[in-house]
Motif scaffolding. Structure first.
Motif, PDB file in Angstrom:
ATOM      1  N   PHE A 281       0.807  -1.233   0.000  1.00 22.77           N
ATOM      2  CA  PHE A 281       0.000   0.000   0.000  1.00 22.77           C
ATOM      3  C   PHE A 281       0.842   1.286   0.000  1.00 22.77           C
ATOM      4  CE2 PHE A 281      -4.237  -1.717   1.763  1.00 22.77           C
ATOM      5  CZ  PHE A 281      -4.953  -1.307   0.641  1.00 22.77           C
ATOM      6  N   LEU A 282       2.078   1.203   0.499  1.00 26.62           N
ATOM      7  CA  LEU A 282       2.826   2.443   0.774  1.00 26.62           C
ATOM      8  C   LEU A 282       2.903   3.420  -0.391  1.00 26.62           C
ATOM      9  CD1 LEU A 282       5.726   1.306   3.135  1.00 26.62           C
ATOM     10  CD2 LEU A 282       4.002   3.087   3.592  1.00 26.62           C
ATOM     11  N   PRO A 283       3.268   2.971  -1.580  1.00 21.69           N
ATOM     12  CA  PRO A 283       3.388   3.973  -2.651  1.00 21.69           C
ATOM     13  C   PRO A 283       2.080   4.727  -2.897  1.00 21.69           C
ATOM     14  CG  PRO A 283       4.492   1.928  -3.264  1.00 21.69           C
ATOM     15  CD  PRO A 283       3.733   1.643  -2.010  1.00 21.69           C
ATOM     16  N   LEU A 284       0.961   4.022  -2.866  1.00 19.95           N
ATOM     17  CA  LEU A 284      -0.323   4.688  -3.095  1.00 19.95           C
ATOM     18  C   LEU A 284      -0.663   5.650  -1.966  1.00 19.95           C
ATOM     19  CD1 LEU A 284      -2.508   1.684  -4.322  1.00 19.95           C
ATOM     20  CD2 LEU A 284      -1.826   3.686  -5.691  1.00 19.95           C
ATOM     21  N   VAL A 285      -0.391   5.217  -0.755  1.00 18.67           N
ATOM     22  CA  VAL A 285      -0.753   6.042   0.400  1.00 18.67           C
ATOM     23  C   VAL A 285       0.148   7.258   0.501  1.00 18.67           C
ATOM     24  CG1 VAL A 285      -0.765   6.048   2.930  1.00 18.67           C
ATOM     25  CG2 VAL A 285      -1.821   4.143   1.686  1.00 18.67           C
ATOM     26  N   GLU A 286       1.446   7.054   0.319  1.00 23.22           N
ATOM     27  CA  GLU A 286       2.381   8.184   0.391  1.00 23.22           C
ATOM     28  C   GLU A 286       2.086   9.225  -0.692  1.00 23.22           C
ATOM     29  OE1 GLU A 286       6.219   5.626   2.113  1.00 23.22           O
ATOM     30  OE2 GLU A 286       6.095   6.179   0.000  1.00 23.22           O
ATOM     31  N   ALA A 287       1.661   8.727  -1.844  1.00 27.62           N
ATOM     32  CA  ALA A 287       1.383   9.648  -2.950  1.00 27.62           C
ATOM     33  C   ALA A 287       0.002  10.276  -2.845  1.00 27.62           C
ATOM     34  CB  ALA A 287       1.509   8.904  -4.287  1.00 27.62           C
ATOM     35  N   GLY A 288      -0.783   9.840  -1.884  1.00 29.16           N
ATOM     36  CA  GLY A 288      -2.088  10.451  -1.686  1.00 29.16           C
ATOM     37  C   GLY A 288      -3.086  10.171  -2.786  1.00 29.16           C
ATOM     38  N   LEU A 289      -2.960   9.025  -3.439  1.00 30.47           N
ATOM     39  CA  LEU A 289      -3.817   8.772  -4.595  1.00 30.47           C
ATOM     40  C   LEU A 289      -5.152   8.124  -4.245  1.00 30.47           C
ATOM     41  CD1 LEU A 289      -1.333   7.527  -7.353  1.00 30.47           C
ATOM     42  CD2 LEU A 289      -2.208   9.826  -6.909  1.00 30.47           C
TER      43      LEU A 289
ATOM     44  N   TYR B  95      -6.937  -3.503  -1.997  1.00 33.41           N
ATOM     45  CA  TYR B  95      -7.901  -2.730  -2.781  1.00 33.41           C
ATOM     46  C   TYR B  95      -7.958  -1.306  -2.270  1.00 33.41           C
ATOM     47  CZ  TYR B  95      -9.467  -7.442  -3.992  1.00 33.41           C
ATOM     48  OH  TYR B  95      -9.512  -8.748  -4.418  1.00 33.41           O
ATOM     49  N   GLY B  96      -7.784  -0.350  -3.162  1.00 35.41           N
ATOM     50  CA  GLY B  96      -7.920   1.056  -2.791  1.00 35.41           C
ATOM     51  C   GLY B  96      -8.681   1.789  -3.876  1.00 35.41           C
ATOM     52  N   ARG B  97      -9.495   2.749  -3.470  1.00 37.49           N
ATOM     53  CA  ARG B  97     -10.254   3.492  -4.475  1.00 37.49           C
ATOM     54  C   ARG B  97      -9.559   4.814  -4.774  1.00 37.49           C
ATOM     55  NH1 ARG B  97     -16.549   4.632  -3.641  1.00 37.49           N
ATOM     56  NH2 ARG B  97     -16.332   2.579  -2.655  1.00 37.49           N
ATOM     57  N   LEU B  98      -9.314   5.066  -6.043  1.00 32.59           N
ATOM     58  CA  LEU B  98      -8.667   6.312  -6.446  1.00 32.59           C
ATOM     59  C   LEU B  98      -9.527   7.501  -6.047  1.00 32.59           C
ATOM     60  CD1 LEU B  98      -7.437   5.213  -9.983  1.00 32.59           C
ATOM     61  CD2 LEU B  98      -5.974   5.786  -8.020  1.00 32.59           C
ATOM     62  N   LYS B  99      -8.873   8.532  -5.545  1.00 33.70           N
ATOM     63  CA  LYS B  99      -9.610   9.768  -5.266  1.00 33.70           C
ATOM     64  C   LYS B  99     -10.035  10.389  -6.590  1.00 33.70           C
ATOM     65  CE  LYS B  99      -6.839  11.047  -1.224  1.00 33.70           C
ATOM     66  NZ  LYS B  99      -5.741  11.961  -0.849  1.00 33.70           N
ATOM     67  N   PRO B 100     -11.164  11.051  -6.593  1.00 35.58           N
ATOM     68  CA  PRO B 100     -11.602  11.692  -7.836  1.00 35.58           C
ATOM     69  C   PRO B 100     -10.558  12.700  -8.308  1.00 35.58           C
ATOM     70  CG  PRO B 100     -13.342  11.706  -6.168  1.00 35.58           C
ATOM     71  CD  PRO B 100     -12.107  11.237  -5.490  1.00 35.58           C
ATOM     72  N   GLY B 101     -10.278  12.670  -9.591  1.00 35.55           N
ATOM     73  CA  GLY B 101      -9.428  13.691 -10.176  1.00 35.55           C
ATOM     74  C   GLY B 101      -7.943  13.458 -10.114  1.00 35.55           C
ATOM     75  N   VAL B 102      -7.487  12.440  -9.373  1.00 35.24           N
ATOM     76  CA  VAL B 102      -6.040  12.231  -9.312  1.00 35.24           C
ATOM     77  C   VAL B 102      -5.525  11.656 -10.623  1.00 35.24           C
ATOM     78  CG1 VAL B 102      -6.048  11.886  -6.813  1.00 35.24           C
ATOM     79  CG2 VAL B 102      -6.234   9.898  -8.350  1.00 35.24           C
ATOM     80  N   ASP B 103      -4.235  11.885 -10.860  1.00 41.96           N
ATOM     81  CA  ASP B 103      -3.605  11.343 -12.056  1.00 41.96           C
ATOM     82  C   ASP B 103      -3.065   9.952 -11.728  1.00 41.96           C
ATOM     83  OD1 ASP B 103      -2.147  10.620 -14.246  1.00 41.96           O
ATOM     84  OD2 ASP B 103      -0.701  12.267 -14.094  1.00 41.96           O
ATOM     85  N   ALA B 104      -3.729   8.926 -12.233  1.00 40.59           N
ATOM     86  CA  ALA B 104      -3.312   7.553 -11.962  1.00 40.59           C
ATOM     87  C   ALA B 104      -2.768   6.901 -13.218  1.00 40.59           C
ATOM     88  CB  ALA B 104      -4.477   6.746 -11.406  1.00 40.59           C
ATOM     89  N   SER B 105      -2.200   7.712 -14.084  1.00 42.02           N
ATOM     90  CA  SER B 105      -1.779   7.174 -15.382  1.00 42.02           C
ATOM     91  C   SER B 105      -0.481   6.392 -15.308  1.00 42.02           C
ATOM     92  CB  SER B 105      -1.618   8.328 -16.375  1.00 42.02           C
ATOM     93  OG  SER B 105      -0.637   9.232 -15.881  1.00 42.02           O
ATOM     94  N   ASP B 106       0.271   6.540 -14.233  1.00 45.32           N
ATOM     95  CA  ASP B 106       1.557   5.827 -14.173  1.00 45.32           C
ATOM     96  C   ASP B 106       1.761   5.147 -12.822  1.00 45.32           C
ATOM     97  OD1 ASP B 106       4.017   4.816 -14.869  1.00 45.32           O
ATOM     98  OD2 ASP B 106       5.084   6.661 -14.336  1.00 45.32           O
ATOM     99  N   LEU B 107       0.841   4.280 -12.470  1.00 47.60           N
ATOM    100  CA  LEU B 107       0.978   3.564 -11.205  1.00 47.60           C
ATOM    101  C   LEU B 107       2.229   2.682 -11.232  1.00 47.60           C
ATOM    102  CD1 LEU B 107      -2.742   2.535 -10.644  1.00 47.60           C
ATOM    103  CD2 LEU B 107      -1.484   4.381  -9.523  1.00 47.60           C
TER     104      LEU B 107
END
Lengths: 345, 345, 345, 345
Positions: free
Chosen positions: C158-166, C246-258
């Motif tokens: 989870f860390l990369p997603l959480v640290e990046a605030g996505l 499982y994590g849900r992307l916040k609306p509007g974030v750029d998730a193009s390069d996970l």
């Protein structure tokens, strides 16, 4: 409907008895005992029995066992021998799935099981419950000694050869492999999944309690004392025994129709299936059923006969054979409650 | 650093070779061949090798094998015999993990393997790579026949008894159990998990290709032809072989120190561990390592000796022994690349 | 060479420590304690360690732990907290593989672990040993809290997603599956092979002790309290954890390069391997090694991110990470003793 | 007695059908087809069926299927759609265990299954055979689409929550774990025992064919399109599916009696067992039976509901549900042939 009780319902042979008896058309289960779990619904401990067994565990004293027609002991060794006499006196027929009544020589029993025998007189009258050998005596048995798992697989495999006098009975070899449920539902380290999975080992090579039982049965069949090397192994699977048996043909005997010998010996037996020549039976081919499947080989046409014998250790090797014996004792169809197609895969 | 190639890198012996060679201090892996997967990164097929093996599979013709110091054949039977001669002529030392050079009697080989042998002359010079028997000849071998998995476990178990002339060599019995990886990484139904898990079976009872190989090795040790009944079994585990061996003591021999016999025979051997008297070695005690652990028993003080011998079929039974042979051939420490503590649990 | 002791050497984390330390180039094992087995050779209990570990178990009082440079506690929860202070005072650096020092909020710890904490002051100074987060603090730690197995797999995933605030950190879901060795080497019925093999179940759904540990770590990474649903499952295998996150992307974030996010986060990490896009890592791809392999997916291009994270629970999830921490604390190469190619198959 | 044929009897769903039908009191098995194995006795391929099934495999053209009352297709996807129309025209009722008639949107089906649909008109009339939803329509179905294994476990688990409108149906999560028999009896490398045992992995994360099937069923239940993340995993066991389902409660809904909601929804269902609150059903508790056991949790009293749903993938997930549907279609007791106590251990 006969009334049936089970003493010791929390082990693997106990729960397997319940699985089978739950569908038996002629049996009313009236009591399942457990000192430790008295008051607990059986199906809370064994969710597989939900909707099938509505009883709660009771203490032995609350079980009313003396009012049963038959009582199964699915207890550790040394329990049935203390309680059977009283039940028999009350007219209850006793089926012991442990070893208390299997060995006719009480001194021999005491040596292997490390305790004094509490009712030698019942040993004398007990019937050894291998139907393919003792069916007639089983009908009238008051105390039935249900055979051990290894002894069932090994005796059924060796019997035709031994009875026919074809092999050197001084040097029989039984290399047997068992699933881990054979060790029972006891909290022990060596049968934890991380210890027993993905690994294989022999155990009890210096001496295993099933050795004298097998030796007794084969000696009776041979009419003289047999010599046996018995090596059990622990196999990373839940159920199943595979016995690989080695016997050396006596010089000069006619071994040209071993297949026919086996087929004739077990003709008419509902639960012994002699496989076609050249077969290699798998334990899964009998999984959850009361069958024993046997194949006989003579590799390279030499003088060593190899017999392969497979059973489900919890069914034909324990609870199923006990139900088969009950059926014989009470005149039910021999496959009542045992009409199960093996579960494979 | 010597240059090493692997022909046939997509099977279990191939990937196990790569696991071991990836950490070998004296080896530079220069080529791994696969006709079917040429161009694919090895670590794409085997993610366990990510960061460890950076090569791609190449076709045999692009592999530059003739520039290697040594080439392993981790191929099906019948491949190495066609390619070895050319490599040997180029000065490359060949280690075949298949059976092409194991049987000295070419006619016998052709009977069991069902094909004509392409280079009988190399059979004559090939060295059978069981270091505990042939270490000296291995040093200078140009073509090394790496032993089969069952033959390794069975021979190491029987050798002390056979060499000492203690048992009736006319009637040896080897009851062997293998994990399923022994059947190879081939798409087949009978080794699918739902077919092979939670079940146990014998196979090849009428005759298995490892029978002549074992018989050859033990006959050489005995100085005369041995008689052997060999029954392999499939065990529901990934790795491991457990051989249970039975031999009958000759009348009158002194069998009072079987334990000492075994300990002396394997004193100084890095990869054979004679367990304390009374032991039951488990296959997991050698998992992922090149060890063979052996225990010797004489049940009930009778005249049948029981030997328990365990190896990891992919290591001491295949890739590890091949690396051990490489080490001997090239003067490395015998445990170079093999300094692995067994993985247990 | 530093002197190292192990307290509690009879469990799975203990024997795994011994497997790893036996080959560590900078460590001299000086004592392995066990109250119950004092006097027994370690390799008699664990034959896999024959020829590798020559020590006998000793009682804690005879172990001379205060003369060690470092002491590992491979004990049940609640032991290290009582013994660490004295060792620390003697200049010994303590690595606890249990949970005693993992939770900074002592009241929270006491609630989940059901006992009073014996040394809250050490909790305050203890360093949580996840090197990928706390490497700098680990270098100088006197008391190191080695992370739990599930927390390691889940946090690294989870860390990369959480640290990046996505992602919505209020509703994280971690569906985790563990091999049975995670339950420890304790004699219990529910982890017997016949209970746990060929079956699958969740456990601890109402609440598991690793929940607060994971929540703490991810909350620190997020800078605010996270919400987490954590469901552990028991899988019929010996080793391995697979966390499906499982994590849900916040609306509007750029998730193009996970994929790039993960690769950058773990660039340079020796023991975290970000798999190529589209991968499905298997637990066996890290078996017996200290690796964590991770893949990140965004199924159907929707707003739910799925992360797959696998470790060997006994290595990166316990003993291996403990050795990694030791290496950092004492300035060894971070992979000293951990240079192991995963064992597959 | 009705006459029943089975098309494609050599796969796992085929042999499981035979296991169940062999004991069905109202069914006469008249033909089992296999192009590849025509002429072979069924019990030679499947020794578990010896003495139970005496038929030989026949080619489809020799099977006389048009004279059957019902025909099961236990074939790969794409077969039934070509043969069903002719049988239906002959008055035969067709039960397809593959996916040909499961998806009502033919274009969607064609996208996921990668082929043109051969009989879209039968799709329109086919009934989706989940008895707990469509029992009435099933009674008169001429073409019955037997649900997939994952879809059965997931839909039965989610239905009460979705029908009651309690959860956010835009973000359902189904984390599902299957035994390896779910992959079929096909010779493939990735399901070999050495590949799939003692390991765990996800697969199909980007998209799995059961996703549209589950989405269709839950959308019908919800009355609107649902959003679903579905992640299947391969578990090292033979049989069983465990679905762990996550749904977020809508703000303000009354979730105080989820247990009652489930119990009421499935009251009277013979094959759905709602476990007591707090339960963790194991797959083995339904092994070899047609049961689905379900438990509903609300961890820590939060707004995420967790549902655990287990079935035997070959029974309630395939052959057993097909027989249940047959029973409904022909007016048998719904549990005819399905009166099996789960096999545990």
């Amino acid at each position: 409907m006969i009334k049936v009780g089970v003493v010791g319902g929390t082990g693997y042979t106990g729960v397997e008895l319940l699985r089978l008896l739950a569908r038996h058309p002629g049996v009313e289960l009236t009591a399942i005992t457990s000192r430790g779990e008295a008051g607990m619904a059986v199906s809370d401990m064994f969710p597989s029995l939900r909707r099938r067994v509505s009883l709660k565990f009771v203490t032995p004293q609350d079980a009313g066992l003396e009012k049963c027609d038959a009582v199964f002991f699915a207890t550790p060794n040394g329990i049935a021998m203390k309680q059977a006499a009283e039940l028999v006196a009350a007219g209850v027929r006793v089926i012991d799935l442990a070893a208390d009544f299997r060995i006719r020589d009480v001194a021999e029993w005491q040596k292997w099981y490390g305790m004094d025998h509490a009712s030698p007189e019942l040993v004398a009258e007990a019937v050894y419950g291998l139907p393919e050998v003792n069916r007639e005596q089983i009908r009238s048995a008051r105390v039935l000694a249900n055979p051990g798992c290894y002894p069932t697989a090994v005796q059924l495999g060796f019997l035709p050869l031994v009875e026919a006098g074809l092999i050197d009975i001084g040097h029989l070899i039984a290399d047997a492999k068992s699933g881990v449920s054979g060790a029972g539902r006891k909290a022990e380290v060596h049968t934890l999944l991380p210890e027993a999975a993905d690994s294989f080992k022999a155990y009890g090579v210096p001496g295993h309690r099933h050795l004298p039982e097998i030796r007794q049965g084969l000696s009776l069949a041979a009419g003289q004392q047999v010599g046996l090397t018995f090596v059990p192994h622990l196999t990373p699977m839940i159920r199943g025994i595979h016995a690989t048996l080695y016997g050396r043909l006596k010089p000069g005997v006619d071994a040209s129709d071993l297949q026919g010998l086996y087929e004739r010996r077990y003709a008419g037996e509902a639960f012994v299936d002699v496989m076609p020549a050249g077969s290699h039976p798998e334990t899964r081919s009998v999984r959850a059923s009361n069958l024993c499947r046997i194949a006989v080989h003579r590799p390279q046409g030499g003088d060593t006969v190899v017999v392969l014998s497979v059973i489900d250790n919890l069914v034909k090797g324990a609870a199923g054979q006990a139900v088969q014996n009950l059926n014989i004792m009470f005149g039910f169809d021999e496959d009542a409650g045992l009409d199960i197609v093996p579960v494979s895969p």
